[in-house]
Motif scaffolding. Sequence first.
Motif, short mmCIF file in Angstrom:
data_model
loop_
_atom_site.label_atom_id
_atom_site.label_comp_id
_atom_site.label_asym_id
_atom_site.label_seq_id
_atom_site.Cartn_x
_atom_site.Cartn_y
_atom_site.Cartn_z
N UNK A 110 22.17 1.82 72.03
CA UNK A 110 22.79 2.23 73.29
C UNK A 110 22.36 1.34 74.45
N UNK A 111 21.16 0.77 74.34
CA UNK A 111 20.62 -0.07 75.43
C UNK A 111 21.08 -1.52 75.34
N UNK A 112 21.87 -1.86 74.32
CA UNK A 112 22.33 -3.25 74.15
C UNK A 112 23.17 -3.72 75.33
N UNK A 113 23.82 -2.79 76.01
CA UNK A 113 24.67 -3.17 77.14
C UNK A 113 23.86 -3.86 78.23
N UNK A 114 22.55 -3.64 78.25
CA UNK A 114 21.70 -4.21 79.30
C UNK A 114 21.19 -5.61 78.96
N UNK A 115 21.47 -6.11 77.76
CA UNK A 115 20.94 -7.39 77.32
C UNK A 115 21.89 -8.53 77.61
N UNK A 116 21.32 -9.70 77.79
CA UNK A 116 22.11 -10.92 77.91
C UNK A 116 22.41 -11.42 76.50
N UNK A 117 23.69 -11.59 76.21
CA UNK A 117 24.12 -11.89 74.85
C UNK A 117 24.70 -13.30 74.80
N UNK A 118 24.23 -14.08 73.83
CA UNK A 118 24.75 -15.44 73.73
C UNK A 118 24.69 -15.95 72.30
N UNK A 119 25.45 -17.00 72.07
CA UNK A 119 25.39 -17.74 70.81
C UNK A 119 25.72 -19.20 71.14
N UNK A 120 25.27 -20.09 70.29
CA UNK A 120 25.55 -21.51 70.47
C UNK A 120 26.22 -22.03 69.21
N UNK A 166 20.81 -12.72 63.47
CA UNK A 166 21.01 -12.16 64.80
C UNK A 166 19.69 -11.56 65.25
N UNK A 167 19.27 -11.89 66.45
CA UNK A 167 17.96 -11.44 66.91
C UNK A 167 18.09 -10.69 68.24
N UNK A 168 17.16 -9.77 68.42
CA UNK A 168 17.16 -8.92 69.61
C UNK A 168 15.75 -8.82 70.15
N UNK A 169 15.62 -8.89 71.48
CA UNK A 169 14.32 -8.63 72.10
C UNK A 169 14.56 -7.99 73.46
N UNK A 170 14.07 -6.76 73.61
CA UNK A 170 14.31 -6.02 74.84
C UNK A 170 13.36 -6.47 75.95
N UNK A 171 12.21 -7.00 75.60
CA UNK A 171 11.29 -7.50 76.63
C UNK A 171 11.90 -8.71 77.33
N UNK A 172 12.48 -9.61 76.54
CA UNK A 172 13.17 -10.75 77.12
C UNK A 172 14.52 -10.37 77.69
N UNK A 173 15.08 -9.30 77.17
CA UNK A 173 16.41 -8.89 77.59
C UNK A 173 17.50 -9.72 76.97
N UNK A 174 17.37 -10.02 75.66
CA UNK A 174 18.29 -10.97 75.04
C UNK A 174 18.78 -10.49 73.68
#
Length: 236
Positions: free
Chosen positions: A90-100, A35-43
Motif C-alpha cells: 500500500x505504501x508503494x505509491x510513495x516511492x520513486x519508481x524507475x527502470x533503465x 525488482x528491488x524495493x527500499x523504503x528508507x531510500x524511497x525507491x
Amino acid sequence: MKHFLVNRVITSWRPFYRRYPLNSQASVTSINDRNLVNFELGVFCSRIPKAANSAVVTNLAFLKFGEHLLDRDAKKCFKSPAELSRDEVQALDNLYKFSIGRNPYTRVLSAYLDKVERVTKKHRQYPSFPDFIRYLETKGLYSNAHWVPQTELLTLPAHQYHLLGRTEDLENTLSIVFSNLQPKYQLDAPITAKRQTLGASKRLSEYYSPDLADRVYRLYENDFETFDYPKELSLG
C-alpha cells in the motif's frame, strides 16, 4: 515441477502480485529477483540485465550505505516485491519508481556475445548470431532474463514508473534518480560501475544485416516503443 510450484506460490498469495499480477511467459522468480524495493531510500527499481544492471544496483547500495559493494552483495541489500507485506504494498505509491533500458539491437547482441559466443567459443562450432535470433523466434525468447523483452521484466505498468531511462545516457539518468530520492541520500555525481565491456554498440554492423534488424525489431517491438528507441538501425 519445483519451478512451477515456486512461481505459483509467488503469484497466488503474495500481496504485491495480488495487486500487480504478472502477465509474462518469463520465469516469475527471475522477474521478482530483478525488482528491488527500499523504503528508507524511497525507491522501487526494476533492474534489467544487459542494461547497466550492475551499475544501477551498486549506485543504490552506495546511496544506502555510503560504501562501495560488489554487485552480488549489493543485490542482497534490498527487498524483492514478493517479500513485501500488505502494508508495504500500500505504501508503494510513495516511492520513486524507475527502470533503465537499453537499445534492443545492442542489448540482444550483447547477450549473444556474453552468454553464447563467449561461453561456447572454445568449441570448434558454435551458434552464429543468425542462429541465435532464429532460436529466439522459435522457442528461446523467454529462456534467459538476459534476452527476455525488457518490458516483461517490469513488475509495474509502464505508466506508473516516474522514469524509464536509457543505458546510453546513464550518468544523466542516474543524476535524475538521485535528485528525486530523499535529499540526505543525494550524491554530487553518480558512480559508474567499472566493468569489462563487450563493445556491442560498436559491433552492430559486424553482426547485423537489414533482415536481422527487422526480425529483432519484431521480437522487441514493445521495448522499442516503451523505452522510446527508434526502429532504424544504421549499419554504415
